[in-house]
Design an enzyme around this catalytic site. Structure first.
Site, PDB file in Angstrom:
ATOM      1  N   ASP A 457     -10.449  17.603  -6.054  1.00 15.01           N
ATOM      2  CA  ASP A 457     -10.944  16.218  -6.002  1.00 15.01           C
ATOM      3  C   ASP A 457     -11.251  15.836  -4.526  1.00 15.01           C
ATOM      4  OD1 ASP A 457     -10.410  13.510  -7.531  1.00 15.01           O
ATOM      5  OD2 ASP A 457      -9.750  13.090  -5.537  1.00 15.01           O
ATOM      6  N   LEU A 458     -12.315  15.122  -4.281  1.00 14.44           N
ATOM      7  CA  LEU A 458     -12.759  14.847  -2.645  1.00 14.44           C
ATOM      8  C   LEU A 458     -11.840  13.619  -2.375  1.00 14.44           C
ATOM      9  CD1 LEU A 458     -16.413  14.724  -3.470  1.00 14.44           C
ATOM     10  CD2 LEU A 458     -15.097  16.611  -2.585  1.00 14.44           C
ATOM     11  N   ASP A 500     -15.927  12.189  -8.335  1.00 14.20           N
ATOM     12  CA  ASP A 500     -15.625  13.355  -7.236  1.00 14.20           C
ATOM     13  C   ASP A 500     -14.678  14.485  -7.723  1.00 14.20           C
ATOM     14  OD1 ASP A 500     -13.468  11.634  -7.695  1.00 14.20           O
ATOM     15  OD2 ASP A 500     -13.268  11.467  -5.333  1.00 14.20           O
TER      16      ASP A 500
END
Length: 595
Positions: A457-458, A500
């Site tokens: 997960d960004l 993301d």
């Protein structure tokens, strides 16, 4: 029937002559003065009958010229007989016998004259009928010599009647059939005439100028005076053979096109389809092409022709023709001009060559869909091959069919990509992840191997979207995707689940250190600033990792474990990784309960 009547007349005259000879033998007194002249004239008149019949039957072309003189001879013979009769009559004691004899003689000649006229009429009718026939009508004797030759034969073979009569019929056949003809004639003359008369033959005949052409021959035989004769009707079937050949070409062409359409429906790769299609094209029997060739596909990005399918090409060509720019060699010229390029031999347009190359030519056809170039199909022809209109049109149809095959497969690939890949980044989507992860798990279980699943997960991505806009956010996601792919092997899988969130599946990873190295590499790469024009983005990533079979044996269990571990990284400060353990799960449960 005419011959039977002629024979009966001859017998009648002979009987009369024998009667007079017998009477003369018994009565020497009557053998005086005109006796011998009368008998000699009558005998010669009787001889004229079979001669006239023979001429009419076997020499119809000259019968009209000979029958007149023969009739004159007959009249002279009759005159001599009458003169002898006149000299002999004064010495006959029984006048009524002379009168009876004279009456019979006149009657007999009248019948003979009528019969001659009938024979001549029949001869003229038969001759007119045979001469007006379009087909060749030829008669031969049992030695194989030509004895009748009509106008149709003259038109068909080019020999005049004078040139053909008396010649062996073998002059009308190529050497290939001459020995067989002699064998069949010998068998027919020995009684087995069925070898010639019970069938219709198709073979090549030879004209006076040596030209060979196909004919159909039907034959009949008859026997006269113990001699066997044969008649043949010969028909030129050149046009029929052309039509048959054309029909066979059409059939083979339809079969080939149908096979290409079937190949386009097979669930195989485009390369496999083109390999099969090339084999079909090169196997069309009526095409005068060699059993080697190739199909190129046009790469829109590189603007190059890429060798995709080939059959029978030398190793030199496989390397030299792996990629061809537009306008280079014959295939490049066909692609650039978008027109068929033909070469009957190696010329200046053959840019690709090597020592020992064999003489040859080419048909190179662009594969087009409307005005869009898809590729080129390349076939080889023998050196000196002449361009053929039917070959050209068929190969154009082949190129059009290949265009449909290629276009259909590419649309199919696009639809498959839309169904299995993320349209923004080109990574596998959630559906593809489920399908591939299931296969990976089955293989890992079978081979007793470890598998790692990373859930990414960004960090700070929402800030980029909010401050710089979604366009920059999209560019960032594409760049992140490329960097993640660069950190893993080709055998591994990278997927975007949405937003993301990314997933990485590492196959055949039995060492924990290898898994941690990949995670650290991804984090390091994503920590570097991303520059998009005037925008600079700084992000990070939180990674949760689960292991098969330690943390679960199903997709759901592994994804849940990795997601839990990633959540713990977020809680601890982000931009790090964590391999799932029971403590992480307990902490998450406690927090959920507290909430």
């Amino acid at each position: 029937m005419g011959y039977l009547i002629d024979g009966l007349y001859v017998l009648l005259v002979a009987a009369i002559l024998l009667t007079f000879i017998w009477a003369g033998a018994k009565r020497p007194a009557i053998r005086t003065n005109g006796w011998r002249l009368m008998l000699g004239g009558a005998a010669f008149a009787a001889f004229i009958i079979p001669v006239t019949a023979l001429v009419t039957s076997f020499l119809p072309s000259i019968a009209g010229d000979l029958v007149g003189p023969l009739n004159v001879l007959g009249l002279l013979s009759l005159g001599a007989a009458l003169l002898g009769l006149r000299r002999w009559m004064p010495h006959i004691t029984q006048v009524h016998e002379v009168e009876s004899f004279s009456q019979e003689l006149v009657t007999l000649y009248t019948r003979l004259e009528s019969n001659n006229r009938s024979l001549l009429a029949r001869s003229e009718f038969s001759n007119t009928l045979s001469q007006s026939a379009h087909d060749a009508i030829i008669s031969i004797n049992q030695q194989g010599a030509i004895i009748f030759w009509n106008q149709g034969a003259m038109r068909l073979f080019g020999y005049s009647e004078q040139e053909a009569l008396g010649k062996p019929v073998s002059i009308l056949l190529p050497e290939l059939y001459q020995e067989a003809l002699l064998i069949c004639l010998a068998r027919a003359n020995q009684g087995d005439q069925s070898v010639l008369t019970n069938s219709v033959f198709e073979l090549d005949a030879r004209r006076k100028d040596g030209e060979l052409f196909p004919v159909e021959i039907s034959m009949a035989s008859w026997t006269q005076y113990q001699d066997i004769h044969y008649a043949a009707v010969v028909r030129d079937i050149t046009q029929r053979k052309i039509d048959e050949k054309g029909n066979e070409r059409i059939h083979q062409s339809r079969v080939a096109i149908s096979r290409l359409l079937q190949i386009s429906l097979e669930p195989i790769t485009l390369k496999e389809q083109l390999d099969k299609a090339l084999k079909v094209i090169l196997s069309v029997e009526w095409l005068e092409i060699e059993s080697k060739g190739s199909i190129f596909l046009f790469n829109e990005e590189t603007k190059m022709l890429e060798l995709t399918a080939q059959m029978g090409l030398a190793q030199h060509l496989l390397s030299a023709c792996a990629e061809i720019p537009l306008g280079y060699c014959l295939c490049g010229r066909a692609a650039e001009s978008q027109k068929l390029v033909f070469s009957s031999h190696i010329d200046h347009r053959h840019d690709v060559t090597f020592d020992g190359i064999k003489p040859h030519g080419h048909y190179c056809l662009p594969i087009m869909i409307q005005d869009k170039l898809l590729g080129v199909v390349n076939t080889y022809v023998g050196d000196g091959h002449e361009k053929d209109g039917e070959e050209k049109e068929f190969l154009k149809a082949i190129a059009n069919t290949l265009a449909g095959l290629i276009q259909r497969k590419r649309i199919e690939q696009k639809l498959k990509k839309l169904a299995h890949f993320d349209p923004l980044t080109g990574l596998a989507n959630r559906k593809m992840l489920q399908e591939q992860l299931g296969k990976y798990l089955a293989r890992a279980k079978r081979d007793d191997e470890q598998l790692a699943l990373m859930f990414l997960d960004l960090d700070k991505f929402k800030h980029v979207n909010d401050t710089m806009g979604h366009d920059v956010g999209d560019l960032l996601l594409k760049a992140v995707s490329k960097k993640i792919i660069a950190c893993v092997r080709k055998s591994d899988l990278v997927a975007r689940l949405g937003g993301d969130e990314f997933t990485v599946v590492l196959t055949q990873t039995n060492l924990r250190g290898d898994i941690e190295a990949v995670a650290n590499k991804i984090i390091t790469q994503l920590n570097e600033p991303f520059h998009f024009g005037e925008h600079t983005c700084e992000i990070g990533t939180s990674i949760g990792i689960s292991l098969f079979p330690k943390h679960g044996e199903t997709q759901e269990a592994l994804i849940k474990a990795a997601d839990t571990a990633m959540y713990q990284v977020k809680k601890r400060g982000r931009n790090d990784f964590l391999i799932y353990n029971n403590t992480a799960l307990s902490d998450e449960t406690d927090e959920t309960d507290a909430t």
